[in-house]
Design an enzyme around this catalytic site. Structure first.
Site, short mmCIF file in Angstrom:
data_model
loop_
_atom_site.label_atom_id
_atom_site.label_comp_id
_atom_site.label_asym_id
_atom_site.label_seq_id
_atom_site.Cartn_x
_atom_site.Cartn_y
_atom_site.Cartn_z
N ASP A 39 1.06 -1.30 -0.01
CA ASP A 39 -0.06 0.05 -0.05
C ASP A 39 0.82 1.48 0.03
O ASP A 39 1.82 1.19 0.61
CB ASP A 39 -1.07 0.12 1.21
CG ASP A 39 -2.13 0.98 0.93
OD1 ASP A 39 -3.13 0.70 0.82
OD2 ASP A 39 -1.66 2.14 1.04
N ILE A 40 0.48 2.44 -0.76
CA ILE A 40 1.40 3.40 -0.92
C ILE A 40 1.37 4.09 0.39
O ILE A 40 2.28 5.10 0.60
CB ILE A 40 0.77 4.31 -2.03
CG1 ILE A 40 1.94 5.27 -2.46
CG2 ILE A 40 -0.45 5.16 -1.70
CD1 ILE A 40 1.53 5.93 -3.99
N ASN A 97 -12.91 -3.12 2.09
CA ASN A 97 -14.13 -2.09 2.24
C ASN A 97 -14.96 -2.40 0.84
O ASN A 97 -14.29 -2.53 -0.11
CB ASN A 97 -13.30 -0.99 2.18
CG ASN A 97 -12.73 -0.51 3.43
OD1 ASN A 97 -12.90 -1.00 4.67
ND2 ASN A 97 -11.25 0.03 3.54
N VAL A 106 -10.86 2.92 -3.76
CA VAL A 106 -10.45 2.49 -5.18
C VAL A 106 -11.59 1.27 -5.95
O VAL A 106 -11.77 0.40 -5.24
CB VAL A 106 -8.96 1.87 -5.32
CG1 VAL A 106 -8.69 1.34 -6.49
CG2 VAL A 106 -8.06 2.87 -4.69
N HIS A 110 -10.02 -5.27 -3.66
CA HIS A 110 -8.64 -5.19 -2.94
C HIS A 110 -8.90 -5.76 -1.74
O HIS A 110 -9.84 -5.48 -0.93
CB HIS A 110 -7.82 -3.87 -2.91
CG HIS A 110 -8.57 -2.85 -2.48
ND1 HIS A 110 -9.45 -2.15 -3.51
CD2 HIS A 110 -8.58 -2.03 -1.47
CE1 HIS A 110 -9.88 -0.87 -2.89
NE2 HIS A 110 -9.30 -1.08 -1.51
N HIS A 112 -7.25 -5.79 1.91
CA HIS A 112 -5.92 -5.20 2.81
C HIS A 112 -5.44 -6.20 3.72
O HIS A 112 -6.10 -6.83 4.12
CB HIS A 112 -6.11 -3.97 3.59
CG HIS A 112 -6.88 -2.80 3.11
ND1 HIS A 112 -6.14 -1.89 2.73
CD2 HIS A 112 -7.94 -2.56 2.43
CE1 HIS A 112 -6.86 -0.89 2.12
NE2 HIS A 112 -7.89 -1.26 1.91
P1 5GP Z 1 -9.96 1.41 0.05
O1 5GP Z 1 -10.04 2.72 1.02
O2 5GP Z 1 -10.33 1.66 -1.20
O3 5GP Z 1 -10.18 0.22 1.02
O4 5GP Z 1 -8.31 1.50 0.23
C1 5GP Z 1 -7.66 2.08 -0.97
C2 5GP Z 1 -5.86 1.74 -0.41
O5 5GP Z 1 -5.23 1.97 -1.98
C3 5GP Z 1 -5.53 2.85 0.39
O6 5GP Z 1 -4.94 2.27 1.49
C4 5GP Z 1 -4.69 3.70 -0.45
O7 5GP Z 1 -3.40 3.98 0.31
C5 5GP Z 1 -4.03 2.59 -1.43
N1 5GP Z 1 -3.85 3.39 -2.83
C6 5GP Z 1 -4.19 4.30 -3.35
N2 5GP Z 1 -3.77 4.52 -4.55
C7 5GP Z 1 -2.65 3.76 -4.63
C8 5GP Z 1 -1.45 3.83 -5.57
O8 5GP Z 1 -1.32 4.46 -6.41
N3 5GP Z 1 -0.47 2.67 -5.11
C9 5GP Z 1 -0.68 1.95 -3.97
N4 5GP Z 1 0.42 1.04 -4.04
N5 5GP Z 1 -1.70 2.05 -3.23
C10 5GP Z 1 -2.55 3.14 -3.38
#
Ligand code: 5GP
Length: 125
Positions: A39-40, A97, A106, A110, A112
């Site tokens: 994760d970034i 999520n 996103v 995915h 986590h």
């Molecule tokens: P969500 O809130 O959709 O469950 O989690 C999205 C996750 O994607 C977040 O933890 C965010 O830090 C990660 N993320 C968003 N953009 C990028 C990216 O460009 N690269 C990577 N590696 N992670 C990302």
């Protein structure tokens, strides 16, 4: 901004672009069914994301439409990544999520994978 998980799949979402290699990611695993990367913005010492290679918006979309092979491949990849990172003995947490109330940002499924320290309570109050 959380997404509406009932939307159709957006081919230009950030994880689709990572899958196509258009955006860099620190990949730790990949096979026909799944890709895993860091994760970034890590929220734990280990914070990985595992995504299916197919075009699925969310866990809801995936569980409704994915083939048996895609489901088995994805689930096995998540377990494999956790084992490869030594997370089974100390323990770890999986989180997916889904949609607005889930806080999904996103719109490509995915999971986590968090670990590396005691993770505390499951949800903030
Ligand atoms: P969500 O809130 O959709 O469950 O989690 C999205 C996750 O994607 C977040 O933890 C965010 O830090 C990660 N993320 C968003 N953009 C990028 C990216 O460009 N690269 C990577 N590696 N992670 C990302």
């Amino acid at each position: 901004m959380p997404i509406d998980a009932t939307h159709p799949y957006d081919d230009d979402n950030i994880f689709a672009r990572i899958l196509r290699g258009e955006i860099p990611a620190k990949r730790v695993y990949e096979d026909a069914f799944a890709v895993a990367f860091h994760d970034i913005a890590p929220q734990a010492p280990v914070h990985l994301l595992v995504i299916p290679t197919g075009a699925y918006v969310s866990w809801d979309d995936f569980s409704a439409r994915a083939s048996e092979a895609e489901i088995a491949g994805y689930i096995r990849a998540i377990g494999h990544v956790a084992r490869e990172h030594g997370l089974v003995e100390p323990g770890y947490r999986l989180l997916a999520n889904i949609g607005a109330h889930g806080g999904q940002e996103v719109p490509h499924l995915h999971v986590h994978l968090f670990g590396g320290r005691p993770l505390g309570i499951m949800l903030s109050q």
